[in-house]
Design a protein around this motif. Structure first.
Motif, PDB file in Angstrom:
ATOM      1  N   LEU A 130      -0.315   4.800   0.000  1.00 49.34           N
ATOM      2  CA  LEU A 130      -0.644   5.296   1.404  1.00 49.34           C
ATOM      3  C   LEU A 130       0.455   6.185   1.966  1.00 49.34           C
ATOM      4  N   SER A 141      -3.994   2.350  -3.617  1.00 52.42           N
ATOM      5  CA  SER A 141      -3.738   2.758  -2.586  1.00 52.42           C
ATOM      6  C   SER A 141      -5.412   2.114  -1.284  1.00 52.42           C
ATOM      7  N   ARG A 142      -6.138   2.593  -1.593  1.00 56.67           N
ATOM      8  CA  ARG A 142      -7.343   3.028  -1.220  1.00 56.67           C
ATOM      9  C   ARG A 142      -7.835   1.296  -0.767  1.00 56.67           C
ATOM     10  N   VAL A 168      -2.685   3.242   9.459  1.00 49.85           N
ATOM     11  CA  VAL A 168      -1.560   1.736   8.498  1.00 49.85           C
ATOM     12  C   VAL A 168      -0.458   2.069   9.610  1.00 49.85           C
ATOM     13  N   GLY A 194       0.410  -0.898  -0.018  1.00 47.76           N
ATOM     14  CA  GLY A 194      -0.385  -0.078  -0.017  1.00 47.76           C
ATOM     15  C   GLY A 194       0.550   1.347  -0.022  1.00 47.76           C
ATOM     16  N   PRO A 203      -5.567   9.273   1.320  1.00 50.90           N
ATOM     17  CA  PRO A 203      -4.464   8.326   1.224  1.00 50.90           C
ATOM     18  C   PRO A 203      -3.118   8.726   2.639  1.00 50.90           C
ATOM     19  N   LEU A 229      -5.435  -0.559   1.243  1.00 47.27           N
ATOM     20  CA  LEU A 229      -5.843  -0.146   2.322  1.00 47.27           C
ATOM     21  C   LEU A 229      -7.419  -1.009   3.302  1.00 47.27           C
TER      22      LEU A 229
END
Length: 397
Positions: A78, A93-94, A258, A73, A251, A97
């Motif tokens: 991210l 990236s989503r 994260v 990611g 992001p 996630l």
């Protein structure tokens, strides 16, 4: 200003939040693997591998996958701002996630379950403590079910969470971002409570254990280290509100979630495993001190095998693996004492007694029957071996 290709799949260079996510996830994964591997080896070598050890090992496997998803990611964007991302990276990236989130939820629940099972095994005779641990275990898995199912139901199909074209074309239906925010805050609040409980409950148990002051101080330090997991959860909490505006560098902002969540899980794995290594450390220290001798004494063997630590557990437990022979199970089943008994070939035993010992036994029996005296049962594992030749010669003389 760097021009980003429309179909560029990954960041050309990791920096800022993306680099932090990648580095922390990798380092946390390596450290957790080393500590849990040592814990597993110590428990297996002591023939004491139990359910809590299996859960911790399973939590590590999930965390390795979790760290891998976080690193991918980070490569997809991210932790980076929208200006540095292509439309493909925005979508990928989503996606990473969402995959990371589902994996993180599972891994954290398994790690906390391992800590709970350890506490249940150690405090077998404390009813109030067992009730509190069972409540903590139930809360952990109720939070997991609520969060996991809630995340899956945010968009139907689930691809609508990262592919906005499905939502715009009417092929996917998603709940409002308020639902996501409410779910995140609920999960975070529960995580903070359970993190603190996993650190505080063993402190109550520690205060009632008969341990040397040095041992209590060591375990207290480990417990304070475990409390850092709840601090990591608190640090990430303010970033949840950025879900309200997904078009404003989402992001970049959620990358902090994260980052700190992976730190939290790594702390849980390490803090939950370090106490179990105390027996291994003590054993190695004693071995090094007695390196010139032929082997450890009987007293040292018994002391090493019966050593009880917070998180270390006991070789004899209801949750342990299969044993080669039967064992007693009782409320004070917190350790194993090994004695080497030399028996002759026919296995005959002779009871040794005198008048004073018989009198004491009769008084103890009457106290137990008539007055409801307090009795503590201990389990012992006795290993029989052939009498050494030197002993036989002395008896023959």
């Amino acid at each position: 200003m760097v021009v980003v290709d429309h179909n560029q799949p990954h960041l050309r260079e990791l920096r800022g939040g993306s680099l932090a996510i990648f580095t922390v996830s990798l380092v946390g994964c390596i450290l957790s693997t080393i500590v849990v591997a040592l814990r597993t080896w110590a428990r297996v070598s002591s023939k004491a591998f139990g359910l809590d050890d299996g859960l911790m090992l399973g939590g590590l496997m999930i965390y390795i996958a979790d760290a891998g998803f976080a690193c991918e990611g980070a490569r997809a964007g991210l932790g980076a701002r929208d200006i540095d991302l292509s439309p493909k990276m925005q979508q990928d990236s989503r996606m990473w996630l969402m995959i990371w989130m589902l994996t993180y939820i599972c891994g954290l629940a398994v790690v906390k379950s391992s800590i709970c099972v350890t506490m249940l095994r150690i405090a077998n005779a404390m009813r109030w403590f067992r009730f509190a641990v069972w409540a903590l275990l139930a809360t952990t898995w109720l939070t997991w079910a609520t969060t996991f199912i809630g995340v899956l139901l945010l968009c139907r199909p689930i691809a609508g969470n990262w592919d906005s074209s499905l939502v715009l074309s009417g092929q996917a239906k998603c709940a409002s971002m308020d639902a996501m925010i409410a779910l995140s805050y609920t999960s975070t609040a529960s995580t903070i409570v359970t993190d603190l409980a996993c650190a505080i409950l063993p402190a109550f148990l520690l205060s009632r254990m008969q341990m040397a002051l040095k041992s209590k101080i060591l375990v207290g330090v480990l417990l304070s280290f475990a409390s850092l997991a709840s601090i990591s959860t608190m640090v990430r909490t303010p970033y949840i509100d950025y879900y309200r505006n997904p078009t404003d560098n989402l992001p970049f902002h959620v990358g902090n979630i994260v980052l700190w969540s992976n730190i939290e899980t790594a702390i849980g794995l390490i803090a939950g495993s370090l106490p179990s290594l105390r027996l291994l450390i003590v054993r190695n220290i004693k071995t090094s001190k007695n390196g010139n001798s032929s082997g450890p004494s009987l007293k040292q063997n018994a002391r090493d095998r019966s050593l009880v630590t917070i998180g270390g557990g006991a070789p004899l437990s209801n949750n342990g693996g299969k044993r080669g022979r039967g064992t007693f199970k009782n409320p004070t089943d917190t350790g194993v004492s090994v004695s080497n008994v030399y028996a002759n070939g026919e296995g005959d035993w002779e009871r040794l007694s005198d008048s004073s010992s018989q009198t004491r036994l009769k008084h103890a029996a009457s106290d137990t029957k008539g007055n409801g005296g307090i009795r503590a049962d201990f389990s012992y594992e006795v290993e029989l071996s052939e009498r050494p030749a030197s002993v036989k010669d002395q008896v023959g003389r």
